[in-house]
Enzyme design. Structure first.
Site, PDB file in Angstrom:
ATOM      1  N   ASN A  13     -86.655  18.423 -50.203  1.00  0.00           N
ATOM      2  CA  ASN A  13     -86.478  17.718 -48.923  1.00  0.00           C
ATOM      3  C   ASN A  13     -85.119  18.107 -48.353  1.00  0.00           C
ATOM      4  O   ASN A  13     -84.079  17.683 -48.854  1.00  0.00           O
ATOM      5  CB  ASN A  13     -86.557  16.204 -49.194  1.00  0.00           C
ATOM      6  CG  ASN A  13     -86.263  15.378 -47.949  1.00  0.00           C
ATOM      7  OD1 ASN A  13     -86.156  15.915 -46.844  1.00  0.00           O
ATOM      8  ND2 ASN A  13     -86.113  14.080 -48.125  1.00  0.00           N
ATOM      9  N   TRP A  14     -85.164  18.935 -47.319  1.00  0.00           N
ATOM     10  CA  TRP A  14     -83.906  19.450 -46.765  1.00  0.00           C
ATOM     11  C   TRP A  14     -83.229  18.453 -45.828  1.00  0.00           C
ATOM     12  O   TRP A  14     -82.127  18.712 -45.340  1.00  0.00           O
ATOM     13  CB  TRP A  14     -84.162  20.775 -46.019  1.00  0.00           C
ATOM     14  CG  TRP A  14     -84.634  21.891 -46.895  1.00  0.00           C
ATOM     15  CD1 TRP A  14     -84.819  21.857 -48.259  1.00  0.00           C
ATOM     16  CD2 TRP A  14     -84.983  23.223 -46.480  1.00  0.00           C
ATOM     17  NE1 TRP A  14     -85.258  23.075 -48.710  1.00  0.00           N
ATOM     18  CE2 TRP A  14     -85.376  23.933 -47.646  1.00  0.00           C
ATOM     19  CE3 TRP A  14     -85.007  23.880 -45.256  1.00  0.00           C
ATOM     20  CZ2 TRP A  14     -85.774  25.273 -47.601  1.00  0.00           C
ATOM     21  CZ3 TRP A  14     -85.410  25.208 -45.207  1.00  0.00           C
ATOM     22  CH2 TRP A  14     -85.781  25.890 -46.376  1.00  0.00           C
ATOM     23  N   LYS A  15     -83.884  17.374 -45.521  1.00  0.00           N
ATOM     24  CA  LYS A  15     -83.331  16.327 -44.648  1.00  0.00           C
ATOM     25  C   LYS A  15     -82.832  16.951 -43.325  1.00  0.00           C
ATOM     26  O   LYS A  15     -83.400  17.935 -42.865  1.00  0.00           O
ATOM     27  CB  LYS A  15     -82.255  15.550 -45.396  1.00  0.00           C
ATOM     28  CG  LYS A  15     -82.792  15.001 -46.735  1.00  0.00           C
ATOM     29  CD  LYS A  15     -81.898  13.992 -47.379  1.00  0.00           C
ATOM     30  CE  LYS A  15     -82.562  13.492 -48.675  1.00  0.00           C
ATOM     31  NZ  LYS A  15     -81.778  12.502 -49.379  1.00  0.00           N
ATOM     32  N   HIS A  98     -89.765   7.540 -46.717  1.00  0.00           N
ATOM     33  CA  HIS A  98     -88.535   7.825 -47.456  1.00  0.00           C
ATOM     34  C   HIS A  98     -87.546   6.679 -47.233  1.00  0.00           C
ATOM     35  O   HIS A  98     -87.493   6.102 -46.141  1.00  0.00           O
ATOM     36  CB  HIS A  98     -87.946   9.160 -46.970  1.00  0.00           C
ATOM     37  CG  HIS A  98     -86.819   9.624 -47.831  1.00  0.00           C
ATOM     38  ND1 HIS A  98     -85.545   9.142 -47.690  1.00  0.00           N
ATOM     39  CD2 HIS A  98     -86.781  10.491 -48.870  1.00  0.00           C
ATOM     40  CE1 HIS A  98     -84.771   9.711 -48.600  1.00  0.00           C
ATOM     41  NE2 HIS A  98     -85.506  10.541 -49.332  1.00  0.00           N
ATOM     42  N   GLU A 170     -88.630   6.725 -56.133  1.00  0.00           N
ATOM     43  CA  GLU A 170     -87.230   7.049 -55.868  1.00  0.00           C
ATOM     44  C   GLU A 170     -86.421   5.757 -55.786  1.00  0.00           C
ATOM     45  O   GLU A 170     -86.347   5.137 -54.715  1.00  0.00           O
ATOM     46  CB  GLU A 170     -87.094   7.778 -54.530  1.00  0.00           C
ATOM     47  CG  GLU A 170     -87.847   9.076 -54.439  1.00  0.00           C
ATOM     48  CD  GLU A 170     -87.226   9.997 -53.403  1.00  0.00           C
ATOM     49  OE1 GLU A 170     -86.787  11.080 -53.786  1.00  0.00           O
ATOM     50  OE2 GLU A 170     -87.163   9.622 -52.223  1.00  0.00           O
ATOM     51  N   SER A 218     -81.234  12.263 -57.131  1.00  0.00           N
ATOM     52  CA  SER A 218     -80.187  13.101 -57.729  1.00  0.00           C
ATOM     53  C   SER A 218     -80.699  14.088 -58.773  1.00  0.00           C
ATOM     54  O   SER A 218     -79.986  14.425 -59.719  1.00  0.00           O
ATOM     55  CB  SER A 218     -79.092  12.224 -58.355  1.00  0.00           C
ATOM     56  OG  SER A 218     -78.521  11.395 -57.372  1.00  0.00           O
ATOM     57  N   GLY A 239     -83.555  16.265 -53.173  1.00  0.00           N
ATOM     58  CA  GLY A 239     -82.820  16.277 -51.914  1.00  0.00           C
ATOM     59  C   GLY A 239     -81.727  17.321 -51.962  1.00  0.00           C
ATOM     60  O   GLY A 239     -81.984  18.523 -51.796  1.00  0.00           O
TER      61      GLY A 239
HETATM   62  P1  PGA Z   1     -81.207  13.504 -53.720  1.00  0.00           P
HETATM   63  O1  PGA Z   1     -82.293  13.021 -52.657  1.00  0.00           O
HETATM   64  O2  PGA Z   1     -81.888  14.467 -54.645  1.00  0.00           O
HETATM   65  O3  PGA Z   1     -80.136  14.136 -52.898  1.00  0.00           O
HETATM   66  O4  PGA Z   1     -80.751  12.270 -54.441  1.00  0.00           O
HETATM   67  C1  PGA Z   1     -83.590  12.698 -53.069  1.00  0.00           C
HETATM   68  C2  PGA Z   1     -84.343  12.191 -51.879  1.00  0.00           C
HETATM   69  O5  PGA Z   1     -83.739  11.620 -50.986  1.00  0.00           O
HETATM   70  O6  PGA Z   1     -85.572  12.355 -51.822  1.00  0.00           O
END
Ligand code: PGA
Length: 261
Positions: A13-15, A98, A170, A218, A239
């Protein structure tokens, strides 16, 4: 059906990162580093604008795409929105609910339910994100929160449709955005098992055995193996580490090794 028969899913997930040209560079690097594995599905979720060009660039035998969000109504006078109907043919998956959407954009349980239904209606497999926040956790309400989020989100679906849903567990406190405390694999397994049992109670054995459950929070190349080895874990939603092509390819490698254990 058991864990071996559920295909491992690794989602990046590149956000709101990587503009169109940066996304193209990242995809080119991922192509160089990541080989295709028959038993692993690798899914990239760039921003809405980059989806179309990335869809033309990727080797579809190795990579699939997911949207990070979409609107539940197929079309309408809804300025600024993009629907699941418009994403048909471009994405295989759609991330829904999300925690950043629930928290920053006030997405309610009903909004999430409608998006899950819209995604299924349009032949796009929803990746439904659920998870307790730190307050829920310290109040001992984790299971209640997971129950409410899972049950409400699936409530408009048939048992057959539920088999096309992916659930990403999550815990909000474990996501890097919200603190990034590391979740213990045993605790993660407990929650994943609880989620699978909820699906079983409502939709039966087959749906519970078919549905894929991912872990997210994470996850990086060092931690991925520990989560992927859990009985109920069918993959990871990544993420920040997904923006680093070395780390992301390391996560795919960890999945490959885990599947051969
Ligand atoms: P992160 O994000 O791996 O940076 O904790 C995970 C997510 O938001 O799906």
């Amino acid at each position: 059906m058991n864990k071996q028969s559920r295909k491992t899913l690794i989602v990046g997930n590149w956000k709101e990162h990587e503009n169109v040209s940066q996304a193209s560079t990242l995809v080119a690097r991922l192509h160089k580093l990541i080989a295709g594995h028959r038993d692993i599905e690798i899914v990239l979720a760039p921003n809405m604008l980059a989806l179309q060009p990335v869809s033309l660039q990727i080797d579809r035998r190795r990579f699939r795409l997911a949207s990070q969000n979409a609107n539940a109504k197929d079309e309408g006078a809804l300025t600024g929105e993009v629907s699941f109907a418009m994403l048909r043919g471009i994405v295989h998956y759609g991330i829904v609910g999300h925690s950043e959407r629930r928290i920053y954009f006030n997405e309610s349980l009903e909004d999430v339910r409608d998006k899950v239904a819209a995604s299924i209606r349009n032949g796009i497999m929803p990746i439904l994100c659920v998870g307790e926040n730190s307050e829920d956790r310290s109040n001992g309400e984790t299971r209640q929160v997971l129950h409410d989020q899972v049950i409400s989100a699936l409530s408009n679906l048939t048992a057959e449709e539920v088999t096309h849903v992916v659930i990403a567990y999550e815990p909000v406190w474990a996501i890097s955005t919200f603190g990034g405390e590391l979740a213990k694999p045993d605790d993660v397994q407990d929650c994943m098992k609880f989620i699978r049992n909820q699906v079983k109670e409502l939709y039966g054995e087959r749906a519970a055995e078919d549905i894929r459950i991912l872990y997210g929070g994470s996850v990086d190349d060092h931690l991925a193996g520990g989560y992927l080895a859990l009985d109920d874990c069918d993959g990871v939603l990544v993420g920040s580490a997904s923006l680093n092509y070395h780390k992301f390819s390391g996560i795919v490698e960890a999945a490959y090794r885990n599947n051969r254990k």
